[in-house]
Write a protein that holds these residues in place. Structure first.
Motif, PDB file in Angstrom:
ATOM      1  N   ASP A  69       1.014  -1.065  -0.830  1.00  0.00           N
ATOM      2  CA  ASP A  69       0.284   0.075  -0.037  1.00  0.00           C
ATOM      3  C   ASP A  69       0.700   2.028  -0.272  1.00  0.00           C
ATOM      4  OD1 ASP A  69      -1.639   1.844   0.666  1.00  0.00           O
ATOM      5  OD2 ASP A  69      -2.746   1.066   2.152  1.00  0.00           O
ATOM      6  N   ILE A  70       0.541   1.984  -0.944  1.00  0.00           N
ATOM      7  CA  ILE A  70       1.764   3.269  -1.144  1.00  0.00           C
ATOM      8  C   ILE A  70       1.588   4.228  -0.101  1.00  0.00           C
ATOM      9  CG2 ILE A  70       0.152   4.926  -2.331  1.00  0.00           C
ATOM     10  CD1 ILE A  70       2.790   5.441  -4.260  1.00  0.00           C
ATOM     11  N   ASN A  97      -6.678  13.286 -10.470  1.00  0.00           N
ATOM     12  CA  ASN A  97      -7.058  14.055 -12.328  1.00  0.00           C
ATOM     13  C   ASN A  97      -7.177  15.666 -11.811  1.00  0.00           C
ATOM     14  OD1 ASN A  97      -9.438  15.619 -10.089  1.00  0.00           O
ATOM     15  ND2 ASN A  97      -9.863  13.332  -9.293  1.00  0.00           N
ATOM     16  N   ALA A 113     -11.664   8.108  -5.950  1.00  0.00           N
ATOM     17  CA  ALA A 113     -11.190   6.400  -5.468  1.00  0.00           C
ATOM     18  C   ALA A 113     -10.181   5.991  -5.105  1.00  0.00           C
ATOM     19  CB  ALA A 113     -12.615   5.136  -6.172  1.00  0.00           C
ATOM     20  N   GLY A 114      -9.477   4.893  -5.539  1.00  0.00           N
ATOM     21  CA  GLY A 114      -8.478   3.855  -5.669  1.00  0.00           C
ATOM     22  C   GLY A 114      -6.799   4.653  -4.898  1.00  0.00           C
ATOM     23  N   VAL A 115      -5.910   5.217  -5.139  1.00  0.00           N
ATOM     24  CA  VAL A 115      -5.234   5.485  -4.923  1.00  0.00           C
ATOM     25  C   VAL A 115      -5.004   7.163  -4.201  1.00  0.00           C
ATOM     26  CG1 VAL A 115      -3.744   6.377  -6.695  1.00  0.00           C
ATOM     27  CG2 VAL A 115      -2.471   5.302  -5.046  1.00  0.00           C
ATOM     28  N   ASP A 116      -5.961   7.484  -4.787  1.00  0.00           N
ATOM     29  CA  ASP A 116      -5.930   9.407  -4.808  1.00  0.00           C
ATOM     30  C   ASP A 116      -7.073   8.837  -3.300  1.00  0.00           C
ATOM     31  OD1 ASP A 116      -6.121  11.962  -5.066  1.00  0.00           O
ATOM     32  OD2 ASP A 116      -7.946  12.053  -6.686  1.00  0.00           O
ATOM     33  N   ALA A 155       0.704   2.340  -9.890  1.00  0.00           N
ATOM     34  CA  ALA A 155       0.652   2.421 -11.097  1.00  0.00           C
ATOM     35  C   ALA A 155      -0.343   3.099 -12.042  1.00  0.00           C
ATOM     36  CB  ALA A 155      -0.179   0.744 -11.441  1.00  0.00           C
ATOM     37  N   SER A 194      -2.609   6.160 -14.062  1.00  0.00           N
ATOM     38  CA  SER A 194      -3.094   5.026 -14.802  1.00  0.00           C
ATOM     39  C   SER A 194      -3.864   4.127 -14.860  1.00  0.00           C
ATOM     40  CB  SER A 194      -3.648   5.712 -16.838  1.00  0.00           C
ATOM     41  OG  SER A 194      -3.707   7.400 -16.308  1.00  0.00           O
ATOM     42  N   CYS A 195      -3.552   3.036 -14.425  1.00  0.00           N
ATOM     43  CA  CYS A 195      -4.072   2.144 -14.791  1.00  0.00           C
ATOM     44  C   CYS A 195      -4.920   1.353 -13.798  1.00  0.00           C
ATOM     45  CB  CYS A 195      -2.422   1.090 -13.482  1.00  0.00           C
ATOM     46  SG  CYS A 195      -0.719   0.891 -14.609  1.00  0.00           S
ATOM     47  N   GLY A 196      -5.879   2.025 -13.023  1.00  0.00           N
ATOM     48  CA  GLY A 196      -7.091   1.833 -12.083  1.00  0.00           C
ATOM     49  C   GLY A 196      -8.001   2.432 -12.807  1.00  0.00           C
ATOM     50  N   THR A 197      -9.343   3.468 -12.582  1.00  0.00           N
ATOM     51  CA  THR A 197      -9.912   4.518 -13.100  1.00  0.00           C
ATOM     52  C   THR A 197      -9.547   4.725 -14.591  1.00  0.00           C
ATOM     53  OG1 THR A 197     -10.125   4.601 -10.354  1.00  0.00           O
ATOM     54  CG2 THR A 197     -11.786   6.028 -12.665  1.00  0.00           C
ATOM     55  N   TYR A 198      -8.482   4.728 -15.171  1.00  0.00           N
ATOM     56  CA  TYR A 198      -8.529   4.900 -16.206  1.00  0.00           C
ATOM     57  C   TYR A 198      -8.023   4.282 -17.848  1.00  0.00           C
ATOM     58  CZ  TYR A 198      -8.958  10.268 -14.519  1.00  0.00           C
ATOM     59  OH  TYR A 198      -8.735  11.350 -13.625  1.00  0.00           O
ATOM     60  N   ILE A 216      -0.009  -6.534 -11.491  1.00  0.00           N
ATOM     61  CA  ILE A 216       0.374  -5.150 -12.256  1.00  0.00           C
ATOM     62  C   ILE A 216       1.814  -5.534 -11.696  1.00  0.00           C
ATOM     63  CG2 ILE A 216       0.610  -3.280 -11.892  1.00  0.00           C
ATOM     64  CD1 ILE A 216      -2.199  -2.892 -12.248  1.00  0.00           C
TER      65      ILE A 216
HETATM   66  N1  AR6 Z   1      -1.319   1.573  -2.790  1.00  0.00           N
HETATM   67  C1  AR6 Z   1      -0.956   1.805  -4.327  1.00  0.00           C
HETATM   68  N2  AR6 Z   1      -1.784   1.268  -5.426  1.00  0.00           N
HETATM   69  C2  AR6 Z   1      -2.620   1.422  -5.016  1.00  0.00           C
HETATM   70  C3  AR6 Z   1      -3.956   1.580  -4.242  1.00  0.00           C
HETATM   71  C4  AR6 Z   1      -2.859   1.992  -2.552  1.00  0.00           C
HETATM   72  N3  AR6 Z   1      -3.098   2.138  -1.445  1.00  0.00           N
HETATM   73  N4  AR6 Z   1      -4.923   2.074  -3.847  1.00  0.00           N
HETATM   74  C5  AR6 Z   1      -4.881   1.112  -5.534  1.00  0.00           C
HETATM   75  N5  AR6 Z   1      -4.105   1.316  -5.657  1.00  0.00           N
HETATM   76  P1  AR6 Z   1      -6.248   4.420  -9.439  1.00  0.00           P
HETATM   77  P2  AR6 Z   1      -5.849   6.360 -12.443  1.00  0.00           P
HETATM   78  C6  AR6 Z   1      -3.448   1.095  -6.971  1.00  0.00           C
HETATM   79  O1  AR6 Z   1      -7.318   4.706 -10.003  1.00  0.00           O
HETATM   80  O2  AR6 Z   1      -6.410   4.849 -13.140  1.00  0.00           O
HETATM   81  C7  AR6 Z   1      -8.892   8.621  -9.112  1.00  0.00           C
HETATM   82  O3  AR6 Z   1     -10.421   8.717  -8.868  1.00  0.00           O
HETATM   83  C8  AR6 Z   1      -4.631   0.567  -8.566  1.00  0.00           C
HETATM   84  O4  AR6 Z   1      -5.380  -0.796  -8.123  1.00  0.00           O
HETATM   85  O5  AR6 Z   1      -6.016   5.015  -7.860  1.00  0.00           O
HETATM   86  O6  AR6 Z   1      -4.501   6.744 -12.764  1.00  0.00           O
HETATM   87  C9  AR6 Z   1      -8.560   9.584  -9.258  1.00  0.00           C
HETATM   88  O7  AR6 Z   1      -9.500  11.200  -8.794  1.00  0.00           O
HETATM   89  C10 AR6 Z   1      -3.923   0.100  -9.310  1.00  0.00           C
HETATM   90  O8  AR6 Z   1      -3.311  -0.121 -10.144  1.00  0.00           O
HETATM   91  O9  AR6 Z   1      -5.775   5.366 -10.375  1.00  0.00           O
HETATM   92  C11 AR6 Z   1      -8.513   9.777 -10.208  1.00  0.00           C
HETATM   93  O10 AR6 Z   1     -10.154  10.668 -11.092  1.00  0.00           O
HETATM   94  C12 AR6 Z   1      -3.299   2.479  -9.757  1.00  0.00           C
HETATM   95  O11 AR6 Z   1      -3.377   2.283  -7.834  1.00  0.00           O
HETATM   96  C13 AR6 Z   1      -8.901   8.815 -11.157  1.00  0.00           C
HETATM   97  O12 AR6 Z   1      -8.755   7.620  -9.701  1.00  0.00           O
HETATM   98  C14 AR6 Z   1      -4.012   3.392 -10.136  1.00  0.00           C
HETATM   99  O13 AR6 Z   1      -5.317   3.022 -10.343  1.00  0.00           O
HETATM  100  C15 AR6 Z   1      -7.054   8.101 -11.566  1.00  0.00           C
HETATM  101  O14 AR6 Z   1      -7.363   6.332 -12.305  1.00  0.00           O
END
Ligand code: AR6
Length: 176
Positions: free
Chosen positions: A16-17, A30, A37-40, A121, A123-127, A164
């Motif tokens: 976890d970062i 964003n 959501a996600g890492v943000d 990573a 852009s590797c989630g929501t994007y 990943i």
């Molecule tokens: N530690 C490390 N990696 C993580 C964590 C964590 N705690 N949580 C998620 N990941 P994403 P994006 C991974 O969706 O695709 C947000 O809503 C996750 O599994 O977080 O760049 C922003 O506000 C994935 O592999 O980022 C933007 O609107 C990676 O982090 C949008 O999502 C990135 O996934 C950005 O989307």
């Protein structure tokens, strides 16, 4: 897994970062810096409201660029917020924008005098970026940067899941 390129160790970790104690952690934000959501979401939850207050002051960040705030309650002293591209099939300059997100984050860290940085990573989630290509671009951008810049000693790619991680380790092996 890790490898040394010029003066810099590039390493991969599966965790976890928000637990990182590097000088900076990078947030996959964003362009409105509005949280999400996600890492943000994880970074803002763990870091506390001070980070969002600074993001509001900054106001936004174009795709491919990066801005810096303090790390709030995180162990990391700084959060570098960058914005990766939304993947739309690969014809919208996504590759250059993803590479720029990494390079501009590294430039900002070096300008601040930081020695270690952890990336998610981007852009590797929501994007929705295809994982293997994203892993390739992430690592290639970092390797190219450290060939010319010796300030940063550790670049860590902190990967949340095994799938990943496997793409990153496969692509890192190709660059060694
Ligand atoms: N530690 C490390 N990696 C993580 C964590 C964590 N705690 N949580 C998620 N990941 P994403 P994006 C991974 O969706 O695709 C947000 O809503 C996750 O599994 O977080 O760049 C922003 O506000 C994935 O592999 O980022 C933007 O609107 C990676 O982090 C949008 O999502 C990135 O996934 C950005 O989307």
């Amino acid at each position: 897994m890790q490898a040394k390129f010029n003066q810099t160790i590039i390493e991969l970790a599966r965790r976890d970062i928000t637990e990182e104690s590097t000088d900076a952690v990078v947030n996959a934000a964003n362009s409105r810096l509005a949280g999400g959501a996600g890492v943000d979401g994880a970074i803002h939850r763990a870091g506390g409201p001070a980070i969002m207050a600074e993001c509001r002051q900054i106001g936004g960040c174009p795709t491919g660029q990066a801005v810096i705030t303090t790390g709030g309650n995180l162990k990391a002293r700084y959060v570098i917020h960058t914005v990766g591209p939304v993947y739309q099939g690969g014809t919208r300059n996504e590759a250059n924008l993803l590479a720029a997100a990494y390079t501009n984050s590294l430039k900002l860290a070096a300008k601040k005098g930081l020695q270690s940085i952890s990336f998610p990573a981007i852009s590797c989630g929501t994007y929705g970026y295809p994982l293997q290509e994203a892993a390739h671009l992430a690592l290639k951008s970092c390797v190219e940067f450290v060939r010319e810049n010796t300030q940063i000693q550790i670049i860590r790619h902190v990967l949340f899941d095994q799938k990943i991680y496997n793409f990153f380790s496969g692509e890192l092996r190709k660059l060694i």
